[in-house]
Design an enzyme around this catalytic site. Sequence first.
Site, mmCIF file in Angstrom:
data_model
loop_
_atom_site.group_PDB
_atom_site.id
_atom_site.type_symbol
_atom_site.label_atom_id
_atom_site.label_comp_id
_atom_site.label_asym_id
_atom_site.label_seq_id
_atom_site.Cartn_x
_atom_site.Cartn_y
_atom_site.Cartn_z
ATOM 1 N N ASP A 27 0.836 -1.201 0.000
ATOM 2 C CA ASP A 27 0.000 0.000 0.000
ATOM 3 C C ASP A 27 0.874 1.256 0.000
ATOM 4 O O ASP A 27 0.760 2.104 -0.888
ATOM 5 C CB ASP A 27 -0.931 0.008 1.230
ATOM 6 C CG ASP A 27 -1.720 -1.272 1.358
ATOM 7 O OD1 ASP A 27 -2.556 -1.528 0.498
ATOM 8 O OD2 ASP A 27 -1.468 -2.034 2.317
ATOM 9 N N TYR A 208 5.702 -14.745 0.539
ATOM 10 C CA TYR A 208 4.852 -14.784 1.729
ATOM 11 C C TYR A 208 5.232 -15.991 2.586
ATOM 12 O O TYR A 208 5.894 -16.924 2.101
ATOM 13 C CB TYR A 208 3.374 -14.824 1.310
ATOM 14 C CG TYR A 208 2.940 -13.515 0.686
ATOM 15 C CD1 TYR A 208 2.909 -12.349 1.447
ATOM 16 C CD2 TYR A 208 2.613 -13.425 -0.663
ATOM 17 C CE1 TYR A 208 2.550 -11.137 0.886
ATOM 18 C CE2 TYR A 208 2.247 -12.210 -1.230
ATOM 19 C CZ TYR A 208 2.225 -11.074 -0.447
ATOM 20 O OH TYR A 208 1.881 -9.861 -1.001
ATOM 21 N N ARG A 285 6.264 -10.740 -4.784
ATOM 22 C CA ARG A 285 5.038 -11.209 -4.130
ATOM 23 C C ARG A 285 3.844 -10.277 -4.366
ATOM 24 O O ARG A 285 2.972 -10.587 -5.147
ATOM 25 C CB ARG A 285 5.299 -11.483 -2.649
ATOM 26 C CG ARG A 285 5.723 -10.297 -1.822
ATOM 27 C CD ARG A 285 5.941 -10.667 -0.355
ATOM 28 N NE ARG A 285 5.715 -9.526 0.518
ATOM 29 C CZ ARG A 285 5.994 -9.507 1.813
ATOM 30 N NH1 ARG A 285 6.516 -10.566 2.405
ATOM 31 N NH2 ARG A 285 5.732 -8.431 2.525
ATOM 32 N N GLU A 287 1.643 -6.580 -5.322
ATOM 33 C CA GLU A 287 1.483 -5.878 -6.602
ATOM 34 C C GLU A 287 2.717 -5.131 -7.053
ATOM 35 O O GLU A 287 3.059 -5.103 -8.229
ATOM 36 C CB GLU A 287 0.381 -4.829 -6.456
ATOM 37 C CG GLU A 287 -0.969 -5.417 -6.380
ATOM 38 C CD GLU A 287 -1.995 -4.340 -6.091
ATOM 39 O OE1 GLU A 287 -1.748 -3.175 -6.429
ATOM 40 O OE2 GLU A 287 -3.030 -4.688 -5.523
ATOM 41 N N SER A 289 6.131 -5.298 -6.066
ATOM 42 C CA SER A 289 7.354 -6.042 -6.406
ATOM 43 C C SER A 289 7.136 -6.884 -7.659
ATOM 44 O O SER A 289 8.060 -7.090 -8.456
ATOM 45 C CB SER A 289 7.821 -6.907 -5.229
ATOM 46 O OG SER A 289 6.818 -7.795 -4.808
HETATM 47 O O1 TRH Z 1 4.544 -6.026 0.948
HETATM 48 P P1 TRH Z 1 3.657 -6.711 -0.015
HETATM 49 O O2 TRH Z 1 3.394 -8.115 0.255
HETATM 50 O O3 TRH Z 1 2.301 -5.920 -0.121
HETATM 51 C C1 TRH Z 1 1.151 -6.591 -0.575
HETATM 52 C C2 TRH Z 1 0.364 -5.755 -1.515
HETATM 53 O O4 TRH Z 1 0.016 -4.548 -0.933
HETATM 54 C C3 TRH Z 1 -0.884 -6.506 -1.886
HETATM 55 O O5 TRH Z 1 -1.684 -5.713 -2.705
HETATM 56 C C4 TRH Z 1 -1.643 -6.833 -0.656
HETATM 57 O O6 TRH Z 1 -2.795 -7.497 -0.991
HETATM 58 C C5 TRH Z 1 -0.761 -7.687 0.203
HETATM 59 O O7 TRH Z 1 0.415 -6.961 0.548
HETATM 60 C C6 TRH Z 1 -1.451 -8.057 1.456
HETATM 61 O O8 TRH Z 1 4.308 -6.665 -1.462
HETATM 62 P P2 TRH Z 1 4.522 -5.541 -2.569
HETATM 63 O O9 TRH Z 1 3.245 -5.029 -3.128
HETATM 64 O O10 TRH Z 1 5.433 -6.131 -3.526
HETATM 65 O O11 TRH Z 1 5.196 -4.337 -1.823
HETATM 66 C C7 TRH Z 1 6.481 -4.365 -1.316
HETATM 67 C C8 TRH Z 1 7.060 -2.958 -1.367
HETATM 68 O O12 TRH Z 1 8.222 -2.917 -0.573
HETATM 69 C C9 TRH Z 1 7.459 -2.548 -2.771
HETATM 70 O O13 TRH Z 1 7.150 -1.182 -2.972
HETATM 71 C C10 TRH Z 1 8.956 -2.727 -2.780
HETATM 72 C C11 TRH Z 1 9.284 -2.375 -1.360
HETATM 73 N N1 TRH Z 1 10.538 -2.922 -0.846
HETATM 74 C C12 TRH Z 1 11.543 -2.053 -0.528
HETATM 75 O O14 TRH Z 1 11.418 -0.833 -0.710
HETATM 76 N N2 TRH Z 1 12.708 -2.553 0.006
HETATM 77 C C13 TRH Z 1 12.904 -3.892 0.176
HETATM 78 O O15 TRH Z 1 13.992 -4.292 0.661
HETATM 79 C C14 TRH Z 1 11.855 -4.783 -0.193
HETATM 80 C C15 TRH Z 1 12.053 -6.271 -0.030
HETATM 81 C C16 TRH Z 1 10.681 -4.275 -0.690
#
Ligand code: TRH
Length: 326
Positions: A27, A208, A285, A287, A289
């Site tokens: 988010d 996850y 994992r 949206e 990433s």
């Molecule tokens: O953290 P997420 O699993 O978030 C998700 C999504 O919001 C999804 O829509 C929701 O349904 C679910 O949670 C419950 O994965 P996502 O979307 O890939 O977001 C990770 C963010 O973290 C992304 O912007 C990249 C950032 N990130 C960093 O900035 N540094 C890091 O070292 C890592 C591993 C990720």
Amino acid sequence: MLSTTSSQAPHAPSLALFCKVVDNYGDIGICWRLSRQLQREHGVAVTLWVDDLASFRRICPEVAIDQKTQQVQGVTVRHWRDQDGAFGVADIPDIVIEFFGCDIPPDYIKAMSQRAPRPVWLNFEGLTAETWVEGCHTLPSPHPQLRLTKHFFFPGFNERTGGVLYEAGLEQQRQEFADDEAARHAFLAQFGVTTTEAEAFKVSLFCYPQAPIADLFAAWRDGDRAVTCLVPEGVATDAVQAFLAQAPTAGANATQGALTVRVLSFVPQPDYDKLLWACDLNFARGEDSFVRAQLAGKPFIWHIYPQDENLHHVKLQAFLNIYKAA
Ligand code: TRH
């Protein structure tokens, strides 16, 4: 697509983006990416309202978790504590975006309805490759009482949707990084990755907790190719701890057979792209990433977020349909 030409608006529009962190980092990850891009590439004066500064700080270490209002990289960040508060028309910007249907404070909405002209109001929805979003993107949703209309914005993978976030210059940066071996090694070295580890097949692992990582580690360990697996702190903790035989904190690492596992601290969001670019295979994992792994142009595995009634199977299949056709 939201993006790519870089221009400074002659009269900078103002925009407020409301973000509720439901769980994890997607988010705030998407809202922060959108805020920065609108500010940098379109000259928009962005205020990002976010309820969870601690999560924000993990992907942007400059964020102070005890500040009501702060400036971060040209964006005004406001801690969104509750639904209370009195707002007047002067508080309302040209554009208001609520992320994923989060309810913005009622008094704020009232002030929106009193502003002349009334602000553009968008609900920025979740990303899916399902075709139904094409019929819903830009649909209006009139407020039941006030003279205000909210419009749906659906990101997606074709021109009948809102596209995905894609920063100007990203491809050039990626190419420069790909062409610069010293930069790649220096990037990895900051996490303690040795030259030997850097020369192995490198994998970033962002999944996850349900993922069968112990089995994956066993296969890599017993394989005949050297693998370096880089895991952000807090990811797959049980399997990582079992492999390392120590707490899976940043810097911890161990080698068994052909596999080295190394725990990294969470990196600031722009460096996450570099991590993807530096690896040969990425596990993504949520949206954000998932999109960044595609933009990295490297093979990736999507550990899609499991949903009730296996709804994620529908989402995965919809994505595979367009991916195979592309
Ligand atoms: O953290 P997420 O699993 O978030 C998700 C999504 O919001 C999804 O829509 C929701 O349904 C679910 O949670 C419950 O994965 P996502 O979307 O890939 O977001 C990770 C963010 O973290 C992304 O912007 C990249 C950032 N990130 C960093 O900035 N540094 C890091 O070292 C890592 C591993 C990720």
